[in-house]
Design an enzyme around this catalytic site. Structure first.
Site, PDB file in Angstrom:
ATOM      1  N   ARG A  79      -6.760  -1.944   8.981  1.00 46.14           N
ATOM      2  CA  ARG A  79      -8.234  -1.839   8.336  1.00 46.14           C
ATOM      3  C   ARG A  79      -8.209  -3.217   7.470  1.00 46.14           C
ATOM      4  O   ARG A  79      -7.402  -3.425   6.741  1.00 46.14           O
ATOM      5  CB  ARG A  79      -8.471  -0.647   7.406  1.00 46.14           C
ATOM      6  CG  ARG A  79      -9.621  -0.351   6.791  1.00 46.14           C
ATOM      7  CD  ARG A  79      -9.556   0.995   6.114  1.00 46.14           C
ATOM      8  NE  ARG A  79     -10.959   1.110   5.458  1.00 46.14           N
ATOM      9  CZ  ARG A  79     -11.249   1.167   4.036  1.00 46.14           C
ATOM     10  NH1 ARG A  79      -9.858   0.830   3.449  1.00 46.14           N
ATOM     11  NH2 ARG A  79     -12.411   1.470   3.535  1.00 46.14           N
ATOM     12  N   ASN A 154     -16.809   0.520   1.915  1.00 51.02           N
ATOM     13  CA  ASN A 154     -15.698   1.116   1.275  1.00 51.02           C
ATOM     14  C   ASN A 154     -15.939   1.951   0.056  1.00 51.02           C
ATOM     15  O   ASN A 154     -16.939   1.599  -0.902  1.00 51.02           O
ATOM     16  CB  ASN A 154     -14.643  -0.004   0.787  1.00 51.02           C
ATOM     17  CG  ASN A 154     -13.426   0.622   0.191  1.00 51.02           C
ATOM     18  OD1 ASN A 154     -12.596   1.175   0.820  1.00 51.02           O
ATOM     19  ND2 ASN A 154     -13.178   0.302  -1.161  1.00 51.02           N
ATOM     20  N   GLU A 155     -15.728   3.266  -0.056  1.00 53.64           N
ATOM     21  CA  GLU A 155     -15.785   3.987  -1.465  1.00 53.64           C
ATOM     22  C   GLU A 155     -17.065   3.728  -2.033  1.00 53.64           C
ATOM     23  O   GLU A 155     -17.187   3.437  -3.045  1.00 53.64           O
ATOM     24  CB  GLU A 155     -14.655   3.703  -2.279  1.00 53.64           C
ATOM     25  CG  GLU A 155     -13.175   4.025  -1.716  1.00 53.64           C
ATOM     26  CD  GLU A 155     -12.017   3.696  -2.603  1.00 53.64           C
ATOM     27  OE1 GLU A 155     -12.356   3.101  -3.782  1.00 53.64           O
ATOM     28  OE2 GLU A 155     -10.871   3.619  -2.474  1.00 53.64           O
ATOM     29  N   HIS A 221      -9.974   9.111   1.113  1.00 56.00           N
ATOM     30  CA  HIS A 221      -8.876   8.378   0.569  1.00 56.00           C
ATOM     31  C   HIS A 221      -8.090   9.091  -0.344  1.00 56.00           C
ATOM     32  O   HIS A 221      -8.814   9.933  -1.333  1.00 56.00           O
ATOM     33  CB  HIS A 221      -9.454   6.930  -0.331  1.00 56.00           C
ATOM     34  CG  HIS A 221     -10.218   6.029   0.560  1.00 56.00           C
ATOM     35  ND1 HIS A 221     -10.754   5.003   0.347  1.00 56.00           N
ATOM     36  CD2 HIS A 221     -10.360   5.989   1.767  1.00 56.00           C
ATOM     37  CE1 HIS A 221     -11.188   4.185   1.241  1.00 56.00           C
ATOM     38  NE2 HIS A 221     -11.016   5.033   2.360  1.00 56.00           N
ATOM     39  N   TYR A 223      -5.570   9.477  -3.356  1.00 55.55           N
ATOM     40  CA  TYR A 223      -4.465   9.301  -4.314  1.00 55.55           C
ATOM     41  C   TYR A 223      -4.335  10.347  -5.327  1.00 55.55           C
ATOM     42  O   TYR A 223      -3.954  11.459  -4.861  1.00 55.55           O
ATOM     43  CB  TYR A 223      -5.085   7.976  -4.951  1.00 55.55           C
ATOM     44  CG  TYR A 223      -5.358   6.698  -4.068  1.00 55.55           C
ATOM     45  CD1 TYR A 223      -4.114   5.988  -3.767  1.00 55.55           C
ATOM     46  CD2 TYR A 223      -6.361   6.498  -3.489  1.00 55.55           C
ATOM     47  CE1 TYR A 223      -4.261   4.768  -3.043  1.00 55.55           C
ATOM     48  CE2 TYR A 223      -6.661   5.461  -2.510  1.00 55.55           C
ATOM     49  CZ  TYR A 223      -5.436   4.440  -2.355  1.00 55.55           C
ATOM     50  OH  TYR A 223      -5.696   3.413  -1.663  1.00 55.55           O
ATOM     51  N   GLU A 250      -7.290   5.633   3.434  1.00 62.96           N
ATOM     52  CA  GLU A 250      -6.423   4.881   2.282  1.00 62.96           C
ATOM     53  C   GLU A 250      -5.742   6.131   1.805  1.00 62.96           C
ATOM     54  O   GLU A 250      -5.949   7.131   1.484  1.00 62.96           O
ATOM     55  CB  GLU A 250      -7.083   4.358   1.239  1.00 62.96           C
ATOM     56  CG  GLU A 250      -7.671   2.895   1.593  1.00 62.96           C
ATOM     57  CD  GLU A 250      -8.587   2.335   0.429  1.00 62.96           C
ATOM     58  OE1 GLU A 250      -7.943   2.577  -0.601  1.00 62.96           O
ATOM     59  OE2 GLU A 250      -9.306   1.340   0.592  1.00 62.96           O
ATOM     60  N   TRP A 279      -2.520   2.222   2.116  1.00 64.09           N
ATOM     61  CA  TRP A 279      -2.962   1.103   1.396  1.00 64.09           C
ATOM     62  C   TRP A 279      -1.722   0.479   0.560  1.00 64.09           C
ATOM     63  O   TRP A 279      -1.017   1.436  -0.014  1.00 64.09           O
ATOM     64  CB  TRP A 279      -4.185   1.511   0.300  1.00 64.09           C
ATOM     65  CG  TRP A 279      -4.595   0.302  -0.530  1.00 64.09           C
ATOM     66  CD1 TRP A 279      -4.056   0.039  -1.703  1.00 64.09           C
ATOM     67  CD2 TRP A 279      -5.631  -0.487  -0.444  1.00 64.09           C
ATOM     68  NE1 TRP A 279      -4.659  -1.187  -2.092  1.00 64.09           N
ATOM     69  CE2 TRP A 279      -5.724  -1.494  -1.042  1.00 64.09           C
ATOM     70  CE3 TRP A 279      -6.642  -0.478   0.666  1.00 64.09           C
ATOM     71  CZ2 TRP A 279      -6.853  -2.358  -1.238  1.00 64.09           C
ATOM     72  CZ3 TRP A 279      -7.724  -1.513   0.542  1.00 64.09           C
ATOM     73  CH2 TRP A 279      -7.472  -2.340  -0.257  1.00 64.09           C
TER      74      TRP A 279
END
Length: 448
Positions: A79, A154-155, A221, A223, A250, A279
Site C-alpha cells: 500500500r 486515507n482515514e 485500520h 490500533y 493498517e 503499518w
C-alpha cells in the site's frame, strides 16, 4: 412511482394490457481485480488475499528499493502513500510507482494520504478533492486494473461529525465510476480509520450499493481501539455476517499495554482469508512502528520480525498474485516454520501447568507461545520459569512481563490475564534469538 391518468376511455383500453416494470440499473461487469462475495479475486477468478505492508512513498520518494525489499520478505501487496498536493505531494509519479510494483510482482494499493482526519484536521483534503487527484492521474491508471487497487482516501474523516463519512464516501465512489474508473476501489472508515463510532459498520451497505460495478472493498485500520480479542472478533464478525468485503488496511502491534492486539488480528485474518497490510515499512516519526530500521531490510525491528517471520505472518501465509505467475506456494521459501511442544508435569497441588510451542523459526530467530492453564482451582496470578539450553534469548514479549538472567527466564502474568478459573487458560508470546539449535525448554508454573 408511475401515475396513470384516465383521460379517455379509448386511451385506457389501449394501455390496459401494458405492464411497465422498473428495473434497477445493472452492475457492469468488473475487470481485473474485483470483489466476489466477501473476497477479492483476480480477473481469472483466483483469490487474492493481501499480505503486505504500507510504504510511505510520498515522504521518501527516493526509497524505491523498498518495493524489492518488501517483496523479498514475502509480501504480495504494498500500500503506497501518495499525496494530492493539498498537504503532501502532489505525487506525479503514479506511473513510476505502478511500474515498480509490477517489476517486483506486487499488487499495488494506491492511497491519497491528504484526506487523513478531514473535519477534525483543518489542513486535510476532502474525499471529493481526492477524487479530483485520481482524475488527474487517470492516464497512468487506466489499463492497470489487474495490478492496481485505488484506495480513494486515507482515514478520510476524523472524530468530528463522523456521520458525514457515509454521504462523502457514497459521492466519491459515484464520482470515480462516473469518470470511468473500473478499478477495485477501497474505502477507509472514519474516526481516523478506526470506526470506533461504528459509522462504517452500520452504513456500509449504502456505500457498496453506490458502486455501479459492485466492486468496492471496505478497509478498517486497527490500533489502540482494537486492543482485545473480543473487540476485534466482534467487529470482523459483523462484516462477515452481512457478507461485506473487508480488509485490514493498517494495523500496528502491541508494544505496550493497551495497544493493538496484533496477535488476534493476524490469527483472525488468516482464519477468515482476509487481507492485511501492516503499518509501516520505515520512516515513521514514531519509530516504534517501523518494521525496518532506516529502510534496511537486514535490520528488522521487533515489529518487522513479527509480521514478516512470525506465525500467521507474511512469509508463512502470503501467496503471489496469479497475474505474476504465482500459485499456491508462499512467495518466499527461505523461512521454515516448525512446531514443537513441551508440557510440564502438573504439580501435585494442581495450581497451574504451562506448555511451550515454537510457532515460527528462521535463521537467527524464532517465535514461541506459552500457554498457562489453571489446575483444579481458580488462580489469581501465575509465574512461569524456564532455562534455555542453547543460548537462546528473549528479545520481545507480549501478554506477560518477561525478564531474563542469563539462560534463566521468568514470565509473570500481565494485569489483565492473571485470574483464571479452574481449567481455564491464557497465552503469551515472545520473539527470540538463537545461535542455531533451539531446543524447547522444560517449564515450571507456580500460581497463587
Amino acid at each position: 412511482m408511475t401515475r396513470v391518468f384516465a383521460l379517455l376511455g379509448a386511451t385506457l383500453l389501449a394501455i390496459a394490457g401494458l405492464v411497465v416494470v422498473s428495473q434497477p440499473p445493472q452492475a457492469q461487469a468488473a475487470v481485473g481485480l474485483h470483489v466476489s462475495g466477501t473476497k477479492i479475486v483476480e480477473a481469472n477468478g483466483q483469490p487474492l488475499v493481501m499480505r503486505g505492508v504500507n510504504h510511505p512513498h510520498v515522504w521518501y520518494t527516493g526509497r524505491t528499493s523498498s518495493f524489492a525489499d518488501v517483496k523479498a520478505l514475502g509480501s504480495n501487496t504494498v500500500r503506497v502513500v501518495l499525496g494530492s498536493g493539498k498537504r503532501w505531494g502532489p505525487s506525479g509519479d503514479t506511473a513510476e510507482v505502478i511500474a515498480l510494483c509490477k517489476q517486483n510482482k506486487l499488487i499495488c494499493v494506491l492511497e491519497v494520504h491528504d484526506t487523513t482526519g478531514y473535519g477534525e484536521e483543518g489542513a486535510a483534503a476532502s474525499l471529493d478533492e481526492a477524487v479530483d487527484y485520481w482524475i488527474s492521474q487517470k492516464s497512468a491508471l487506466v489499463g492497470q486494473e489487474d495490478y492496481v487497487v485505488i484506495n480513494i482516501g486515507n482515514e478520510p474523516i476524523g472524530n468530528t461529525n463522523a456521520a458525514q463519512w457515509t454521504d462523502a464516501t457514497v459521492n466519491a465512489v459515484k464520482k470515480m465510476r462516473t469518470n470511468g474508473f473500473q478499478h477495485l476501489l477501497m474505502v477507509d472508515g472514519p474516526n481516523w480509520g478506526q470506526d470506533w463510532q461504528y459509522v462504517m459498520r452500520d452504513n456500509a451497505q449504502r456505500v457498496l450499493d453506490a458502486d455501479t460495478q459492485r466492486n468496492t472493498v471496505l478497509s478498517i485500520h486497527m490500533y489502540a481501539v482494537f486492543n482485545t480479542p473480543a473487540s476485534i472478533i466482534d467487529y470482523l464478525d459483523r462484516f462477515q455476517a452481512n457478507g461485506w468485503p473487508l480488509v485490514i488496511g493498517e494495523f500496528g502491534w502491541k508494544f505496550a499495554s493497551g495497544e493493538v492486539d496484533h496477535e488476534t488480528i493476524l490469527a483472525q485474518a488468516q482464519a477468515r482469508g482476509m487481507g492485511y497490510l501492516g503499518w509501516s515499512w520505515s520512516g515513521n516519526t514514531d519509530p516504534i512502528l517501523d518494521m525496518a530500521t532506516d529502510f534496511d531490510p537486514t535490520r528488522l525491528t521487533t515489529w518487522g520480525q513479527r509480521i514478516f517471520n512470525g506465525a500467521n505472518g507474511i512469509k508463512a501465509t502470503s501467496r503471489e498474485a496469479s497475474i505474476y505467475g504465482g500459485g499456491n506456494q508462499p512467495t518466499s521459501t527461505t523461512t521454515t516454520t516448525t512446531t514443537t511442544t513441551t508440557t510440564t508435569t502438573p504439580p501435585p497441588t494442581g495450581a497451574c501447568t504451562a506448555s511451550y510451542t515454537t510457532t515460527g523459526q528462521w535463521q537467527g530467530g524464532f517465535q514461541a507461545e506459552v500457554r498457562v492453564t489453571a489446575g483444579t482451582r481458580a488462580i489469581k496470578s501465575w509465574t512461569v520459569t524456564w532455562t534455555f539450553a542453547d543460548g537462546q534469548t528473549v528479545s520481545n514479549a507480549w501478554n506477560a512481563d518477561v525478564t531474563s538472567s542469563g539462560a534463566n527466564v521468568t514470565a509473570r502474568n500481565a494485569s489483565y490475564n492473571g485470574s483464571l478459573a479452574a481449567g481455564a487458560s491464557t497465552a503469551f508470546g515472545f520473539l527470540g534469538t538463537t545461535r542455531g539449535a533451539n531446543t524447547a525448554p522444560t517449564l515450571s508454573c507456580a500460581a497463587s
